[in-house]
Design a protein around this motif. Sequence first.
Motif, PDB file in Angstrom:
ATOM      1  N   PHE A  19      27.971 -30.010   3.739  1.00  0.00           N
ATOM      2  CA  PHE A  19      26.749 -30.632   3.207  1.00  0.00           C
ATOM      3  C   PHE A  19      25.701 -29.569   2.895  1.00  0.00           C
ATOM      4  CE2 PHE A  19      22.500 -32.447   4.222  1.00  0.00           C
ATOM      5  CZ  PHE A  19      22.384 -33.264   3.105  1.00  0.00           C
ATOM      6  N   ALA A  20      25.540 -28.608   3.802  1.00  0.00           N
ATOM      7  CA  ALA A  20      24.535 -27.570   3.598  1.00  0.00           C
ATOM      8  C   ALA A  20      24.875 -26.668   2.417  1.00  0.00           C
ATOM      9  CB  ALA A  20      24.385 -26.732   4.874  1.00  0.00           C
ATOM     10  N   LEU A  21      26.164 -26.398   2.200  1.00  0.00           N
ATOM     11  CA  LEU A  21      26.567 -25.530   1.095  1.00  0.00           C
ATOM     12  C   LEU A  21      26.435 -26.226  -0.258  1.00  0.00           C
ATOM     13  CD1 LEU A  21      29.746 -23.730   2.491  1.00  0.00           C
ATOM     14  CD2 LEU A  21      27.497 -22.724   2.074  1.00  0.00           C
ATOM     15  N   THR A  22      26.668 -27.520  -0.299  1.00  0.00           N
ATOM     16  CA  THR A  22      26.645 -28.231  -1.578  1.00  0.00           C
ATOM     17  C   THR A  22      25.262 -28.829  -1.852  1.00  0.00           C
ATOM     18  OG1 THR A  22      27.574 -30.184  -0.464  1.00  0.00           O
ATOM     19  CG2 THR A  22      29.115 -28.714  -1.582  1.00  0.00           C
ATOM     20  N   ASP A  23      24.853 -29.785  -1.043  1.00  0.00           N
ATOM     21  CA  ASP A  23      23.534 -30.369  -1.283  1.00  0.00           C
ATOM     22  C   ASP A  23      22.427 -29.409  -0.900  1.00  0.00           C
ATOM     23  OD1 ASP A  23      22.434 -32.799  -2.352  1.00  0.00           O
ATOM     24  OD2 ASP A  23      21.506 -33.138  -0.409  1.00  0.00           O
ATOM     25  N   GLY A  24      22.745 -28.375  -0.148  1.00  0.00           N
ATOM     26  CA  GLY A  24      21.729 -27.388   0.215  1.00  0.00           C
ATOM     27  C   GLY A  24      21.128 -26.711  -0.995  1.00  0.00           C
ATOM     28  N   TYR A  25      21.960 -26.339  -1.972  1.00  0.00           N
ATOM     29  CA  TYR A  25      21.365 -25.700  -3.146  1.00  0.00           C
ATOM     30  C   TYR A  25      20.649 -26.714  -4.025  1.00  0.00           C
ATOM     31  CZ  TYR A  25      25.561 -26.879  -5.996  1.00  0.00           C
ATOM     32  OH  TYR A  25      26.581 -27.526  -6.668  1.00  0.00           O
ATOM     33  N   ASP A  26      21.055 -27.994  -3.970  1.00  0.00           N
ATOM     34  CA  ASP A  26      20.290 -29.027  -4.672  1.00  0.00           C
ATOM     35  C   ASP A  26      18.878 -29.122  -4.098  1.00  0.00           C
ATOM     36  OD1 ASP A  26      22.498 -29.687  -6.216  1.00  0.00           O
ATOM     37  OD2 ASP A  26      23.180 -31.218  -4.816  1.00  0.00           O
ATOM     38  N   LEU A  27      18.789 -29.153  -2.768  1.00  0.00           N
ATOM     39  CA  LEU A  27      17.483 -29.197  -2.117  1.00  0.00           C
ATOM     40  C   LEU A  27      16.671 -27.948  -2.434  1.00  0.00           C
ATOM     41  CD1 LEU A  27      18.540 -30.538   1.423  1.00  0.00           C
ATOM     42  CD2 LEU A  27      17.645 -31.862  -0.494  1.00  0.00           C
ATOM     43  N   ALA A  73      29.151 -15.288  14.172  1.00  0.00           N
ATOM     44  CA  ALA A  73      28.247 -16.268  13.558  1.00  0.00           C
ATOM     45  C   ALA A  73      26.835 -15.705  13.375  1.00  0.00           C
ATOM     46  CB  ALA A  73      28.236 -17.556  14.369  1.00  0.00           C
ATOM     47  N   PRO A  74      26.157 -15.223  14.443  1.00  0.00           N
ATOM     48  CA  PRO A  74      24.818 -14.667  14.210  1.00  0.00           C
ATOM     49  C   PRO A  74      24.827 -13.427  13.328  1.00  0.00           C
ATOM     50  CG  PRO A  74      25.512 -14.350  16.494  1.00  0.00           C
ATOM     51  CD  PRO A  74      26.487 -15.280  15.878  1.00  0.00           C
ATOM     52  N   VAL A  75      25.911 -12.652  13.374  1.00  0.00           N
ATOM     53  CA  VAL A  75      26.004 -11.493  12.474  1.00  0.00           C
ATOM     54  C   VAL A  75      25.970 -11.960  11.021  1.00  0.00           C
ATOM     55  CG1 VAL A  75      27.544  -9.665  11.643  1.00  0.00           C
ATOM     56  CG2 VAL A  75      27.148  -9.948  14.092  1.00  0.00           C
ATOM     57  N   LEU A  76      26.726 -13.013  10.714  1.00  0.00           N
ATOM     58  CA  LEU A  76      26.696 -13.575   9.356  1.00  0.00           C
ATOM     59  C   LEU A  76      25.316 -14.131   9.027  1.00  0.00           C
ATOM     60  CD1 LEU A  76      30.111 -15.470   9.024  1.00  0.00           C
ATOM     61  CD2 LEU A  76      29.433 -13.323   7.952  1.00  0.00           C
ATOM     62  N   GLY A  77      24.643 -14.719  10.039  1.00  0.00           N
ATOM     63  CA  GLY A  77      23.312 -15.265   9.822  1.00  0.00           C
ATOM     64  C   GLY A  77      22.316 -14.209   9.386  1.00  0.00           C
ATOM     65  N   PHE A  78      22.498 -12.973   9.853  1.00  0.00           N
ATOM     66  CA  PHE A  78      21.646 -11.869   9.417  1.00  0.00           C
ATOM     67  C   PHE A  78      22.206 -11.165   8.180  1.00  0.00           C
ATOM     68  CE2 PHE A  78      20.286 -11.953  13.952  1.00  0.00           C
ATOM     69  CZ  PHE A  78      18.923 -12.114  13.736  1.00  0.00           C
ATOM     70  N   ALA A  79      23.523 -11.009   8.133  1.00  0.00           N
ATOM     71  CA  ALA A  79      24.138 -10.270   7.025  1.00  0.00           C
ATOM     72  C   ALA A  79      24.044 -11.026   5.706  1.00  0.00           C
ATOM     73  CB  ALA A  79      25.608  -9.970   7.355  1.00  0.00           C
ATOM     74  N   GLY A  80      24.123 -12.370   5.761  1.00  0.00           N
ATOM     75  CA  GLY A  80      24.065 -13.152   4.532  1.00  0.00           C
ATOM     76  C   GLY A  80      22.773 -12.953   3.758  1.00  0.00           C
ATOM     77  N   PRO A  81      21.588 -13.162   4.378  1.00  0.00           N
ATOM     78  CA  PRO A  81      20.345 -12.900   3.654  1.00  0.00           C
ATOM     79  C   PRO A  81      20.192 -11.444   3.224  1.00  0.00           C
ATOM     80  CG  PRO A  81      19.924 -14.219   5.613  1.00  0.00           C
ATOM     81  CD  PRO A  81      21.351 -13.758   5.692  1.00  0.00           C
ATOM     82  N   ALA A  82      20.682 -10.507   4.075  1.00  0.00           N
ATOM     83  CA  ALA A  82      20.600  -9.094   3.697  1.00  0.00           C
ATOM     84  C   ALA A  82      21.450  -8.819   2.457  1.00  0.00           C
ATOM     85  CB  ALA A  82      21.062  -8.214   4.870  1.00  0.00           C
ATOM     86  N   LEU A  83      22.645  -9.423   2.420  1.00  0.00           N
ATOM     87  CA  LEU A  83      23.500  -9.268   1.244  1.00  0.00           C
ATOM     88  C   LEU A  83      22.848  -9.879   0.010  1.00  0.00           C
ATOM     89  CD1 LEU A  83      26.268  -8.424   0.078  1.00  0.00           C
ATOM     90  CD2 LEU A  83      27.132 -10.687   0.741  1.00  0.00           C
ATOM     91  N   ALA A  84      22.193 -11.030   0.195  1.00  0.00           N
ATOM     92  CA  ALA A  84      21.497 -11.665  -0.923  1.00  0.00           C
ATOM     93  C   ALA A  84      20.364 -10.792  -1.431  1.00  0.00           C
ATOM     94  CB  ALA A  84      20.956 -13.032  -0.485  1.00  0.00           C
ATOM     95  N   SER A 142      23.935 -16.023   0.020  1.00  0.00           N
ATOM     96  CA  SER A 142      23.239 -17.237   0.465  1.00  0.00           C
ATOM     97  C   SER A 142      24.198 -18.194   1.160  1.00  0.00           C
ATOM     98  CB  SER A 142      22.553 -17.921  -0.725  1.00  0.00           C
ATOM     99  OG  SER A 142      23.494 -18.448  -1.636  1.00  0.00           O
ATOM    100  N   SER A 143      25.450 -18.240   0.699  1.00  0.00           N
ATOM    101  CA  SER A 143      26.447 -19.104   1.342  1.00  0.00           C
ATOM    102  C   SER A 143      26.794 -18.595   2.734  1.00  0.00           C
ATOM    103  CB  SER A 143      27.705 -19.177   0.474  1.00  0.00           C
ATOM    104  OG  SER A 143      27.425 -19.732  -0.786  1.00  0.00           O
ATOM    105  N   LEU A 144      26.960 -17.275   2.864  1.00  0.00           N
ATOM    106  CA  LEU A 144      27.252 -16.701   4.183  1.00  0.00           C
ATOM    107  C   LEU A 144      26.093 -16.924   5.148  1.00  0.00           C
ATOM    108  CD1 LEU A 144      28.968 -13.309   3.246  1.00  0.00           C
ATOM    109  CD2 LEU A 144      30.044 -15.343   4.216  1.00  0.00           C
ATOM    110  N   ALA A 145      24.865 -16.840   4.641  1.00  0.00           N
ATOM    111  CA  ALA A 145      23.708 -17.102   5.490  1.00  0.00           C
ATOM    112  C   ALA A 145      23.746 -18.527   6.024  1.00  0.00           C
ATOM    113  CB  ALA A 145      22.418 -16.867   4.703  1.00  0.00           C
ATOM    114  N   THR A 146      24.051 -19.481   5.149  1.00  0.00           N
ATOM    115  CA  THR A 146      24.132 -20.881   5.551  1.00  0.00           C
ATOM    116  C   THR A 146      25.211 -21.093   6.605  1.00  0.00           C
ATOM    117  OG1 THR A 146      23.366 -21.592   3.358  1.00  0.00           O
ATOM    118  CG2 THR A 146      24.521 -23.228   4.702  1.00  0.00           C
ATOM    119  N   ILE A 147      26.399 -20.539   6.349  1.00  0.00           N
ATOM    120  CA  ILE A 147      27.507 -20.683   7.292  1.00  0.00           C
ATOM    121  C   ILE A 147      27.156 -20.043   8.630  1.00  0.00           C
ATOM    122  CG2 ILE A 147      29.901 -20.013   7.754  1.00  0.00           C
ATOM    123  CD1 ILE A 147      30.356 -20.149   4.688  1.00  0.00           C
TER     124      ILE A 147
END
Length: 382
Positions: free
Chosen positions: A25-33, A272-283, A299-304
């Motif tokens: 839901f977050a990956l699909t409707d998340g970008y809609d929001l 999981a928390p590594v991805l939470g930081f790495a995703g926005p950094a990659l973006a 942005s997808s990795l940050a969400t996951i």
Amino acid sequence: MGLPLDYETLRLIWWLLLGVLLIGFALTDGYDLGVATLMPFIGKTDEERRMVINSIAPTWEGHQVWFILGGGAIFAAWPFVYAVSFSGFYLAMFLVLAALILRPVAFKYRSKRPDAAWRNRWDWALFIGGAVPALVFGVAVGNVLTGAPFRLDSDLRSFFEGSLIGLFHPFSLLAGLLSVAMVVLHGAGWLSVKIEPGPVMDRARRIGSVAAIVAILLFAAGGAMVAWYGMGFRIEGVVDPNGPSNPRFVKTVAASGAWLDNYSRYPWMVIAPVLGFAGPALALLAMAKRSHHLLIAGSSLATIGIISTVGLSMFPFILPSSIDAQSSLTVWNASSSHLTLFIMLAVTLIFLPLVLAYTAWVMKVLFGRVTLADVRTNPDFY
């Protein structure tokens, strides 16, 4: 004849499936929001705003399937959780639904009149339909981490002793703002691969850069508060993963810092928390290099990563209680029966791949950049 999977395994599978549905839901409707939240700020003209709207117009309705599936999974697999959360958070859920209802109405009515003031009002309705659900979803997660104010009596009837205003405390607001930053970043990632390069994409990229930085800072601040400000719950004694669904059978206590226990117990969870930081950094890196596909990947990795961090940190808890720790609901004490979980799993193994296949097919068929020329010439556009 026994079932081919034991109760413990089925409970774990359904905990994982619930996580998959929430992330889906977050990956699909998340970008809609996120796109709806960004739209009033990145579209300076009516045509630019229409281009942004039509980047999500063909697919946003299908993404609601994930929302419905998530609610259905909670109802069928975790009835205690459904009863407590949907009754206790009733007004918050109503707020979310009211905001979400604005979205289809704004899509349909925005272009019915050429009046600029009329369209501007519906544009802000779309903003509310994007930002408010994102904020409230994050606030709900913040309350789950701190514990919801409910208790169960001896007959396992639930009593919610909180209020709508009480849900908006400092930590939950931090979680809510993190959720908004996360979807804004994801919306910017979507626009980078969905609209034509130009001023609108540049504005989205600039706001997305700010959202990425804010997401990193808020995620770090949230982690610090979880570690040092008295949050967490712990099960004491022996747990029977195959035991009956009754929270009264095992002692649960509030314990400061307990949400970090799993990372010492299962070191691989730190992914999981590594991805939470790495995703926005990659973006951020992708926006600097103008790499569109790397941006949506970040942005997808940050969400996951952010959502997975919450689930893995809390395991086996699903909804702890802040006023009566013994009433806390876990993977082991709040599920449906063994047979119910098995039948539901069989149904899910048939229909979930169909949902995934259909979603992938729709994305493939409808993919392609939306341009200002399309907005000016396509009669089917909003």
